[in-house]
Scaffold this active site. Structure first.
Site, PDB file in Angstrom:
ATOM      1  N   SER A  37     -16.970 -64.162  23.969  1.00  0.00           N
ATOM      2  CA  SER A  37     -17.349 -62.793  24.301  1.00  0.00           C
ATOM      3  C   SER A  37     -16.148 -61.851  24.402  1.00  0.00           C
ATOM      4  CB  SER A  37     -18.100 -62.789  25.635  1.00  0.00           C
ATOM      5  OG  SER A  37     -17.255 -63.204  26.709  1.00  0.00           O
ATOM      6  N   SER A  55     -15.255 -68.201  25.809  1.00  0.00           N
ATOM      7  CA  SER A  55     -15.117 -66.780  25.481  1.00  0.00           C
ATOM      8  C   SER A  55     -13.687 -66.275  25.374  1.00  0.00           C
ATOM      9  CB  SER A  55     -15.877 -65.933  26.512  1.00  0.00           C
ATOM     10  OG  SER A  55     -17.267 -66.085  26.321  1.00  0.00           O
ATOM     11  N   LYS A  67     -10.336 -56.738  29.482  1.00  0.00           N
ATOM     12  CA  LYS A  67     -11.733 -56.829  29.039  1.00  0.00           C
ATOM     13  C   LYS A  67     -12.613 -55.950  29.925  1.00  0.00           C
ATOM     14  CE  LYS A  67     -15.130 -60.502  28.026  1.00  0.00           C
ATOM     15  NZ  LYS A  67     -15.338 -61.973  28.073  1.00  0.00           N
TER      16      LYS A  67
END
Length: 536
Positions: free
Chosen positions: A183, A207, A109
């Site tokens: 997210s 997330s 990420k």
């Protein structure tokens, strides 16, 4: 052509090694469903190299992220990925593999530092923020032999809708009109689309788990303090965790074996009594037999399609020998839990992001106020390739009005509120002799990116989100695909939540459930490409 040259000698050797008149059955390899164990078997047989595996994944990224459905799951590719894979192949040939992750291509990420690559958290003003050192998790995975393919798009600064000013809106490969959730939306969509073996996500308020559920993959939000967050841009350090997302529970376990441990840059990992455990050792098909699971049914009743899938999942658990007990949490507990996430996260982000920005060179924003000002400049999708992000801008303005880290509401939420939720969940575990709680990860299917205002909305839920239970307590939460709604066909997932450091138990339960109900499906928008399946 390269694969053919590798395949023929391997096949001949296998033929000659068996007894006369006995032929070894061919083994099928499928890129988009292969586990780490499957890949290692192909490596060991000489039928696959890390270089070729990396090429196959990069081909999928090019076909589906840059072209075709344009998922926008990837924000940066690692230009050295193939070189890293070749070097690992040479090392394997000379000295053997470092371990199960040797030569395995992964994604990280984009709030996680990778030396030499930008770390942007999706914010356009950080597009040139080149990391000089690896994050702790990057370092660990590199040391285990992973190939870093690149960085995934994300909700900006790890919060809000699955869109960033730098990477744009991320699309769900099961339905391009639907959100992949945030997210860690890029990690979720990328793994579902077959871009890598596994990816890292971060989880402050769901997330990892939301994108795992929305994209039909497995994911793990670990115990707070189990593994380190050094080199990751913070959202709320009292809640932030980092964990793996993959197509198979066994791959989560293999990744966690490398990820767990102390991080000198993360005080939350210091003096933590982690159990010395191999997270893959308890993965058995019969692990559900005799277990007691507490179903949190209060977090259902929002969508009939999701509820139907969960009822089937409960039946499967029972058929495997588990006892499912209905648990009704006290209303005051769910009420307290519903408000804790924002009460902690909003004031913490405002201060912690400024601490992070202070470490960057001149030329980058230094304050939360500057982030707001820069966001307001993107009035619409710009000619520079940036994307308007109204949802995150609203959240920035909400954060600006949050209290300080000395205010009673924040301090009370951080200590008293979390204690109430943790102690009550612990009481239910102990009094009912539960091995874990189970609950739909999301009580509704993936939402439409552009909602029809005239369309009916799911009934409101005053209990808040079930995913916040694990953040509030600091406990682990394992997500396992449970099936699909019928019309439209959208993924549904089941969460297994347990007390602190119960990851080994949860992974065993989730693995047994996954084996009993194997529903892994390649998304319709990202079908197989030529060369991704072969026999050896």
């Amino acid at each position: 052509m390269r694969l053919s040259r590798l395949f023929l000698p391997c096949a001949l050797a296998a033929f000659l090694s068996v007894s006369p008149g006995v032929l070894r059955a061919a083994t099928a390899f499928d890129l988009t469903s292969a586990s780490i164990a499957d890949i290692n078997a192909a490596f060991d047989a000489g039928a696959l190299t890390s270089e070729h595996l990396t090429e196959l994944f990069l081909k999928r990224i090019n076909a589906y992220d840059k072209q075709g459905p344009t998922l926008r799951a990837i924000i940066t590719l690692n230009p050295a990925a193939l070189d890293e894979a070749r070097a690992l192949d040479a090392e394997r040939k000379e000295r053997g593999p470092r371990g199960p992750l040797h030569g395995i291509p992964i994604l990280l990420k984009d709030n996680t530092d990778v030396a030499g690559l930008p770390t942007t958290a999706g914010f356009y003003a950080l597009k040139d923020n080149i990391a000089t050192t690896d994050a702790e998790q990057t370092r660990r995975l590199r040391a285990a032999g992973c190939v870093i393919l690149g960085k995934t798009n994300m909700s900006e600064f790890a919060s809000g809708s699955a869109i960033s000013t730098l990477g744009g809106p991320i699309l769900n490969p099961h339905d391009l009109k639907r959100s992949p959730s945030g997210s860690s939306g890029g990690s979720g969509a990328g793994i579902a689309a077959g871009y890598a073996v596994f990816a890292l996500g971060t989880d402050t308020g769901g997330s990892i788990r939301g994108p795992s559920a929305a994209n039909g993959i497995a994911g793990l939000k670990p115990t707070f303090g189990l593994n380190g967050r050094g080199g990751i841009i913070p959202l709320s350090l009292s809640l932030d965790t980092v964990g793996p997302m993959a197509r198979h529970v066994s791959d989560l376990a293999a990744a966690l074996n490398v990820m767990a441990g102390e991080d000198p840059r993360d005080p939350a990992t210091k003096d933590v009594a982690r159990p010395p455990v191999d997270y893959t050792s308890g993965l058995r098909r019969d692990a559900l037999k005799g277990k007691r699971l507490g179903l949190l049914r209060d977090y259902m009743k929002r969508d009939a399609g999701v509820d139907a899938v969960i009822e089937t999942a409960v039946a499967v658990l029972q058929a495997q020998g588990a006892e499912v007990i209905e648990i009704k949490l006290p209303r005051f507990v769910t009420g307290v839990n519903a408000g804790l996430y924002l009460a902690i996260r909003d004031p913490e982000f405002r201060y912690e992001i400024e601490d992070y920005l202070a470490t960057l060179p001149e030329g980058y924003p230094k304050t939360h106020e500057e982030i707001i000002e820069l966001s307001e400049k993107i009035k619409k999708d710009s000619e520079d390739g940036y994307f308007q992000n109204e949802n995150r801008l609203k959240a920035y303005k909400r954060e600006a009005k949050a209290g300080t880290l000395e205010d009673t509401p924040y301090l009370s939420a951080l200590s008293d509120g979390r204690k109430i939720v943790r102690e009550n969940l612990t009481w239910f575990l102990e009094s009912e002799k539960l091995d874990a709680f189970i609950v739909p990860t999301s009580s509704a299917p993936p939402s439409l990116i552009k909602r029809d205002e005239d369309a009916p909305r799911p009934p409101s839920n005053s209990l808040g989100s079930a995913v916040h239970l694990a953040n509030t307590t600091g406990w682990p939460d394992l997500i396992v695909p449970a099936g699909f709604t019928s019309d439209p066909k959208l993924p549904v997932a089941l969460s297994f939540i347990g007390p602190a450091f119960s990851e080994a138990r949860l992974l065993a339960l989730g693995y047994a459930f996954e084996q009993a109900l194997p529903i892994l499906a390649l998304p319709v928008e990202t079908p197989k490409l030529d060369g991704e399946t072969f026999e050896y």
